[in-house]
Design a protein around this motif. Structure first.
Motif, short mmCIF file in Angstrom:
data_model
loop_
_atom_site.label_atom_id
_atom_site.label_comp_id
_atom_site.label_asym_id
_atom_site.label_seq_id
_atom_site.Cartn_x
_atom_site.Cartn_y
_atom_site.Cartn_z
N LEU A 1 0.85 -1.20 0.00
CA LEU A 1 0.00 0.00 0.00
C LEU A 1 0.88 1.24 0.00
O LEU A 1 1.86 1.32 0.75
CB LEU A 1 -0.90 0.02 1.25
CG LEU A 1 -2.01 -1.02 1.31
CD1 LEU A 1 -2.71 -0.93 2.66
CD2 LEU A 1 -3.01 -0.82 0.19
N GLN B 1 -4.31 -3.69 -3.33
CA GLN B 1 -4.97 -3.15 -4.52
C GLN B 1 -5.15 -4.25 -5.56
O GLN B 1 -4.23 -5.02 -5.83
CB GLN B 1 -4.15 -2.00 -5.12
CG GLN B 1 -4.86 -1.27 -6.24
CD GLN B 1 -4.11 -0.04 -6.71
OE1 GLN B 1 -3.40 0.59 -5.93
NE2 GLN B 1 -4.26 0.31 -7.97
N TYR C 1 -9.80 -2.04 -4.05
CA TYR C 1 -8.99 -2.72 -3.03
C TYR C 1 -9.76 -3.93 -2.48
O TYR C 1 -10.99 -3.93 -2.44
CB TYR C 1 -8.66 -1.77 -1.87
CG TYR C 1 -7.66 -0.70 -2.24
CD1 TYR C 1 -6.31 -0.84 -1.93
CD2 TYR C 1 -8.05 0.44 -2.94
CE1 TYR C 1 -5.38 0.12 -2.29
CE2 TYR C 1 -7.14 1.41 -3.31
CZ TYR C 1 -5.81 1.25 -2.98
OH TYR C 1 -4.89 2.20 -3.35
#
Length: 314
Positions: A238, A266, A272
Motif C-alpha cells: 500500500l 490493490q 482494493y
C-alpha cells in the motif's frame, strides 16, 4: 468455536478502472498518430537524405512500441475480465504493463544519455534548419498526443496522495505510462529546439548533447517513479500503509470487537480487497461487519472471518 466466512455479493471480480475503455481508445489513437508520424519521418528522411528525420522517426518508434504494451494490456484485461483463472480479476494488468513500459522508458533515457555523451566527445556537423523543423513537427505531434492522454491523468509523477478516495479519480498507471512516454518525447523535442537555436546562433555544437543528457536524467527520474509505484501495486504494497487499514479498524473495532488479522491490497485502479479476522465477545454476522464497511468505497472485495472471544474462565 464457529467460524463464518463471507465475501461480496457478486463474485464477478471485475476490478478495472472506471475509464478503462475510454483510456484504451485514447492510447490506440495516440499510437496511430505516432506511428503515422514515424513512417512519414523515416520515408521523408530517406527521400531527402536527412539523418535527423530518420533518427527522430526511429526514436518515435520506441515510444510507439512502449505505448503498444499499454494498449494490449487494456485489451487483454478487458477480454479476460470473466476468466476465473485470474483469482482477483485482471485489474492489475495495467500496473504490469506500466512496469514494463517504465523499464523501456529507463532504457530510452540511458540510450539518450549515451548517445549524447558520444556526441559530446565526438561532435558531428548539424544541419540546424532541418533539425529544428523536425523537432518542431515532432513536438506538435507530442503535444496533441499529451492532450489526448492528459484528460484523466493524475499529474503526480510518483508522489502519493494521503488518501486516494478524497483525491479524485484513481490512478491508472497504464495510462500514466503512455502519458510519460509522450511527455518524454515532447521534452526531448523542446530541449532539442532550445539547443539547436543556441547552436545555430553561437555555433555551440556541445549544446545539443548537453541538453540530451539533461533530458535523459529527467526521463530516468520519471521512469523510477513509475517503476516504484507499479512495483508496489504488483507486490501488494500500500502507498500509505496506515490510512485505509486505520479506517477499517476504526469502523470495526467498536463494542469490544478486535481485528486480529488484516490484509488490504490493490486489485485494480481504485479497487482494493481486504481480508479481516475479527474476534468479538458478542459476534455479529460476517454480513453485518461487511455492511459496516460499505461506506469505504475503495473496498471492492471484502472477506470476513468472525470468531467468539474466549473468556478467561473458559
Amino acid at each position: 468455536m464457529t467460524t463464518q466466512i463471507t465475501s461480496t455479493d457478486t463474485h464477478q471480480h471485475v476490478f478495472l478502472g472506471d475509464g478503462h475503455s475510454r483510456n484504451e481508445r485514447k492510447v490506440w489513437l495516440v499510437i496511430a498518430l505516432t506511428a503515422t508520424m514515424m513512417v512519414v519521418e523515416i520515408a521523408a528522411g530517406s527521400v531527402y537524405g536527412s539523418m535527423a528525420l530518420i533518427a527522430d522517426g526511429w526514436h518515435m518508434s520506441t515510444h510507439a512500441a512502449a505505448m503498444l504494451i499499454s494498449a494490449l494490456a487494456y485489451l487483454y484485461a478487458r477480454r479476460h475480465i470473466h476468466d476465473r483463472s485470474f483469482t482477483f480479476g485482471t485489474g492489475k494488468f495495467g500496473d504490469l504493463a506500466g512496469f514494463a513500459s517504465a523499464v523501456v522508458l529507463a532504457l530510452i533515457a540511458l540510450l539518450i544519455g549515451w548517445e549524447s555523451f558520444q556526441r559530446l566527445t565526438n561532435p558531428i556537423p548539424i544541419s540546424f534548419g532541418q533539425a529544428i523543423a523536425v523537432a518542431v513537427v515532432g513536438l506538435a505531434v507530442n503535444l496533441v498526443s499529451a492532450w489526448l492522454l492528459k484528460d484523466d491523468h493524475d499529474h503526480h509523477h510518483g508522489h502519493h496522495h494521503d488518501h486516494d478516495h478524497h483525491d479524485g479519480p484513481a490512478q491508472d498507471n497504464n495510462l500514466r505510462a503512455a502519458y510519460l512516454h509522450v511527455l518524454a518525447d515532447a521534452l526531448t523535442s523542446v530541449l532539442a529546439i532550445a539547443a539547436l537555436l543556441v547552436g545555430s546562433a553561437y555555433g555551440w555544437l556541445w549544446a545539443d548533447p548537453v541538453m540530451g543528457i539533461i533530458g535523459g536524467m529527467v526521463i530516468a527520474r520519471w521512469s523510477w517513479g513509475l517503476i516504484r509505484d507499479t512495483g508496489s501495486v504488483l507486490l501488494d504494497r500500500l502507498p500509505d500503509p496506515e490510512t485505509l487499514p486505520a479506517e477499517i479498524r476504526e469502523i470495526i473495532e467498536r463494542d469490544g470487537d478486535v481485528i486480529t488479522d488484516l490484509h488490504v491490497w490493490q486489485v485494480g485502479p481504485g479497487h482494493y480487497a481486504a481480508i479481516l479476522a475479527i474476534v468479538s465477545p458478542r459476534p455479529a454476522t460476517p454480513e453485518d461487519y461487511r455492511l459496516r464497511l460499505r461506506p469505504v468505497h475503495e473496498l471492492s472485495h471484502v472477506t470476513v472471518e468472525v470468531s467468539q472471544m474466549q473468556t478467561a474462565a473458559a
